[in-house]
Structures are given as C-alpha cells and as structure tokens.
Motif scaffolding. Structure first.
Motif, PDB file in Angstrom:
ATOM      1  N   GLN A   1      -9.032   2.116   1.712  1.00 17.05           N
ATOM      2  CA  GLN A   1      -8.049   1.035   1.866  1.00 17.05           C
ATOM      3  C   GLN A   1      -7.194   1.247   3.116  1.00 17.05           C
TER       4      GLN A   1
ATOM      5  N   ARG B   1      -3.137  -2.990  -3.837  1.00 10.69           N
ATOM      6  CA  ARG B   1      -4.590  -2.749  -3.861  1.00 10.69           C
ATOM      7  C   ARG B   1      -4.950  -1.757  -4.965  1.00 10.69           C
TER       8      ARG B   1
ATOM      9  N   ASP C   1       1.380  -3.060   0.268  1.00 12.36           N
ATOM     10  CA  ASP C   1      -0.001  -3.536   0.313  1.00 12.36           C
ATOM     11  C   ASP C   1      -0.932  -2.524  -0.353  1.00 12.36           C
ATOM     12  N   LEU C   2      -0.785  -1.251   0.000  1.00 12.89           N
ATOM     13  CA  LEU C   2      -1.609  -0.207  -0.610  1.00 12.89           C
ATOM     14  C   LEU C   2      -1.372  -0.143  -2.116  1.00 12.89           C
TER      15      LEU C   2
ATOM     16  N   ASP D   1      -4.437  -3.470  -8.375  1.00 14.22           N
ATOM     17  CA  ASP D   1      -5.525  -4.409  -8.675  1.00 14.22           C
ATOM     18  C   ASP D   1      -6.808  -3.683  -9.048  1.00 14.22           C
ATOM     19  N   ARG D   2      -7.106  -2.610  -8.367  1.00 12.42           N
ATOM     20  CA  ARG D   2      -8.356  -1.876  -8.600  1.00 12.42           C
ATOM     21  C   ARG D   2      -8.337  -1.128  -9.928  1.00 12.42           C
TER      22      ARG D   2
ATOM     23  N   ASP E   1      -9.235   0.176   5.941  1.00  3.62           N
ATOM     24  CA  ASP E   1      -9.304  -1.290   5.944  1.00  3.62           C
ATOM     25  C   ASP E   1      -8.012  -1.909   6.485  1.00  3.62           C
TER      26      ASP E   1
END
Length: 88
Positions: free
Chosen positions: A12, A47, A43-44, A50-51, A15
């Motif tokens: 991530q 992510r 943001d991290l 969500d994962r 990305d």
C-alpha cells in the motif's frame, strides 16, 4: 498473519508512491521514517481497515505516526486475530 499484514502495508505504501526500499520493521511511519503526513496516514489506515475489517479510533492517529512498521503490523495482526477469536 503478521507477515501477510506487513506485505499488505508495504504494498500500500508503494501504491501511495512512497519509496519502500530500505523499509524494515524499525522504520517509523511518521517523521524520520516513511514520513507519512496525517492525510497519508489516514489513507493507509482506511486501506488496512477495509482489507482487514478493523476500525481505528479517531484518537489513534497520533499514536500510529509514532509506531514503527513492525509495531503497526503486529498491532493489526493481533486485532485481526482477536476479531477472529471474538467471532467464534
């Protein structure tokens, strides 16, 4: 689980256009390490949430910036393991 989380976090960061060369478990997420600013750290966090189906409390963001990659991945792995145990 910890290795999976670590790989996900590094992927991530890459990305998000961060240089991941040389990042190890002792690299901090905030200043003097990866140097994630608050927006990038959010943001991290999203992510990862969500994962792995986790939620970080609003007041955790400052703590996250002070964590190393190793501490962060261990914390996430432990929360995932705890959530799995709680759902049994």
């Amino acid at each position: 689980m910890r290795d999976e989380v670590r790989t996900f976090v590094i992927d991530q960061l890459q990305d998000m256009n961060y240089d991941v060369d040389g990042i190890d478990d002792d690299t901090t997420l905030g200043p003097s390490g990866v140097d994630l600013e608050s927006l990038a750290l959010s943001d991290l966090s999203v992510r990862v949430e969500d994962r792995y189906g986790l939620r970080f409390a609003d007041d955790e963001s400052e703590k996250l910036a002070l964590m190393t990659v190793g501490e962060f991945t261990t914390m996430v792995a432990e929360r995932v393991a705890g959530a799995t145990t709680d759902n049994r």
